[in-house]
Design a protein around this motif. Structure first.
Motif, short mmCIF file in Angstrom:
data_model
loop_
_atom_site.label_atom_id
_atom_site.label_comp_id
_atom_site.label_asym_id
_atom_site.label_seq_id
_atom_site.Cartn_x
_atom_site.Cartn_y
_atom_site.Cartn_z
N PRO A 60 76.20 -1.65 -35.27
CA PRO A 60 77.07 -0.52 -34.91
C PRO A 60 78.55 -0.95 -34.97
O PRO A 60 78.98 -1.78 -34.19
CB PRO A 60 76.65 -0.18 -33.48
CG PRO A 60 75.55 -1.09 -33.10
CD PRO A 60 75.35 -2.09 -34.19
N LYS A 61 79.28 -0.40 -35.91
CA LYS A 61 80.68 -0.80 -36.12
C LYS A 61 81.52 -0.62 -34.86
O LYS A 61 82.38 -1.43 -34.56
CB LYS A 61 81.29 -0.02 -37.28
CG LYS A 61 80.78 -0.50 -38.63
CD LYS A 61 81.56 0.10 -39.76
CE LYS A 61 81.13 -0.28 -41.13
NZ LYS A 61 79.99 -1.03 -41.40
N ARG A 62 81.27 0.44 -34.10
CA ARG A 62 82.06 0.69 -32.89
C ARG A 62 81.91 -0.44 -31.86
O ARG A 62 82.78 -0.65 -31.04
CB ARG A 62 81.71 2.03 -32.28
CG ARG A 62 80.33 2.07 -31.65
CD ARG A 62 79.95 3.43 -31.09
NE ARG A 62 78.63 3.42 -30.53
CZ ARG A 62 77.50 3.39 -31.20
NH1 ARG A 62 77.53 3.37 -32.52
NH2 ARG A 62 76.34 3.37 -30.60
N ASP A 63 80.79 -1.16 -31.91
CA ASP A 63 80.55 -2.26 -30.96
C ASP A 63 81.18 -3.57 -31.41
O ASP A 63 81.31 -4.50 -30.61
CB ASP A 63 79.05 -2.48 -30.77
CG ASP A 63 78.37 -1.33 -30.05
OD1 ASP A 63 79.08 -0.48 -29.46
OD2 ASP A 63 77.13 -1.27 -30.10
N PHE A 64 81.56 -3.66 -32.69
CA PHE A 64 82.03 -4.94 -33.21
C PHE A 64 83.42 -4.91 -33.84
O PHE A 64 84.16 -5.87 -33.70
CB PHE A 64 81.03 -5.50 -34.23
CG PHE A 64 79.75 -5.94 -33.62
CD1 PHE A 64 79.61 -7.22 -33.14
CD2 PHE A 64 78.68 -5.06 -33.50
CE1 PHE A 64 78.43 -7.64 -32.54
CE2 PHE A 64 77.49 -5.46 -32.91
CZ PHE A 64 77.37 -6.75 -32.43
N ALA A 65 83.75 -3.85 -34.56
CA ALA A 65 85.00 -3.82 -35.32
C ALA A 65 86.21 -4.07 -34.43
O ALA A 65 86.38 -3.42 -33.39
CB ALA A 65 85.14 -2.47 -36.03
N ASP A 66 87.02 -5.05 -34.81
CA ASP A 66 88.25 -5.42 -34.13
C ASP A 66 88.06 -5.95 -32.71
O ASP A 66 89.02 -6.08 -31.96
CB ASP A 66 89.25 -4.25 -34.10
CG ASP A 66 89.63 -3.81 -35.50
OD1 ASP A 66 89.80 -4.68 -36.37
OD2 ASP A 66 89.74 -2.59 -35.72
N LYS A 67 86.83 -6.30 -32.33
CA LYS A 67 86.58 -6.87 -31.00
C LYS A 67 86.88 -8.36 -31.02
O LYS A 67 86.62 -9.04 -32.00
CB LYS A 67 85.13 -6.64 -30.56
CG LYS A 67 84.75 -5.19 -30.41
CD LYS A 67 85.27 -4.65 -29.11
CE LYS A 67 85.11 -3.24 -28.90
NZ LYS A 67 84.25 -2.35 -28.78
N ARG A 68 87.40 -8.85 -29.92
CA ARG A 68 87.69 -10.29 -29.79
C ARG A 68 86.42 -11.11 -29.78
O ARG A 68 85.44 -10.71 -29.16
CB ARG A 68 88.40 -10.52 -28.46
CG ARG A 68 89.82 -10.85 -28.65
CD ARG A 68 90.40 -11.44 -27.42
NE ARG A 68 91.72 -11.87 -27.84
CZ ARG A 68 92.73 -11.99 -27.05
NH1 ARG A 68 92.61 -11.74 -25.79
NH2 ARG A 68 93.88 -12.37 -27.52
N ILE A 69 86.44 -12.26 -30.45
CA ILE A 69 85.26 -13.11 -30.40
C ILE A 69 85.23 -13.84 -29.06
O ILE A 69 86.26 -14.05 -28.42
CB ILE A 69 85.17 -14.09 -31.59
CG1 ILE A 69 86.26 -15.14 -31.58
CG2 ILE A 69 85.17 -13.33 -32.90
CD1 ILE A 69 86.06 -16.24 -32.62
N SER A 70 84.05 -14.22 -28.64
CA SER A 70 83.88 -14.88 -27.35
C SER A 70 84.50 -16.28 -27.39
O SER A 70 84.64 -16.89 -28.45
CB SER A 70 82.40 -14.98 -26.99
OG SER A 70 81.72 -15.87 -27.86
N TYR A 71 84.85 -16.79 -26.21
CA TYR A 71 85.43 -18.14 -26.14
C TYR A 71 84.44 -19.18 -26.64
O TYR A 71 84.82 -20.13 -27.30
CB TYR A 71 85.89 -18.46 -24.71
CG TYR A 71 87.18 -17.78 -24.36
CD1 TYR A 71 88.39 -18.26 -24.86
CD2 TYR A 71 87.21 -16.66 -23.55
CE1 TYR A 71 89.59 -17.65 -24.57
CE2 TYR A 71 88.41 -16.03 -23.24
CZ TYR A 71 89.60 -16.53 -23.75
OH TYR A 71 90.77 -15.91 -23.46
N ARG A 72 83.17 -18.99 -26.32
CA ARG A 72 82.16 -19.95 -26.77
C ARG A 72 82.05 -19.96 -28.29
O ARG A 72 81.97 -21.02 -28.92
CB ARG A 72 80.81 -19.63 -26.13
CG ARG A 72 79.77 -20.67 -26.43
CD ARG A 72 78.60 -20.60 -25.46
NE ARG A 72 77.52 -21.39 -25.97
CZ ARG A 72 76.33 -20.93 -26.31
NH1 ARG A 72 76.04 -19.67 -26.13
NH2 ARG A 72 75.41 -21.73 -26.80
#
Length: 179
Positions: free
Chosen positions: A89-101
């Motif tokens: 789902p693009k809305r859940d991922f697009a332009d989201k910050r990656i996790s610190y881990r």
């Protein structure tokens, strides 16, 4: 735009120090390139430069091709955020910050597979998908992002073909930026 209340003076060489709190919050590291923008009202804006950002549409096409031909759910990230995804789902991922881990693992410059860890790796902090395989994108000796295949909860370890596809995608995108 958000005011910080922090004021800094320009030194005699034209330099200004970006406060540590802002560098930490924005994940700006020593040596990171910044783009400088100006507007009509006299504002000067610094934006983190993402070399892989130049390949955003190409990266999206590559991710879509991996998904359609190999049925992989794929994300392509720069050092801070997801820039392209397919099979998710693009809305859940697009332009989201990656996790610190995930960021820490990318900085290690090595392939990660789900079998490397008992604890599932999430590419972003706020989704239920877990990383099966992740490979850093390296160009001219610098880590600029990663390619990762994802799965919904409990779908196990990647096979050798999936690992090779993710590795190939990361190497190919890295080479595209060198030419």
């Amino acid at each position: 735009m958000k005011a910080t209340g922090i004021v800094r003076r320009i030194d005699d060489l034209g330099r200004v120090v970006i406060p540590k709190e802002i560098r930490r919050t924005m994940r700006i590291r020593e040596g990171d390139p910044l783009e400088i923008y100006t507007d009509h009202e006299g504002e000067v804006i610094f934006k983190k430069y993402s070399p892989i950002g130049e390949l955003t549409s190409f990266a999206a096409q590559y991710a879509e091709t991996l998904h359609k031909t190999c049925e992989l759910s794929v994300v392509i990230c720069d050092r801070d955020a997801v820039i392209a995804c397919a099979g998710l789902p693009k809305r859940d991922f697009a332009d989201k910050r990656i996790s610190y881990r995930a960021e820490e693992l990318v900085e290690k410059r090595a392939l990660y597979t789900a079998s490397d860890s008992a604890e599932p790796l999430r590419i972003t902090e706020s989704e239920d998908w877990q990383v099966r395989c992740m490979m850093p994108i390296i160009t001219e000796g610098d880590v600029i992002g990663c390619v990762a295949s994802l799965c919904s909860e409990g779908n196990g370890v990647p096979d050798e073909t999936e690992i090779k596809l993710v590795r190939t995608a990361a190497n190919f995108l890295g080479k595209q930026l060198e030419s």
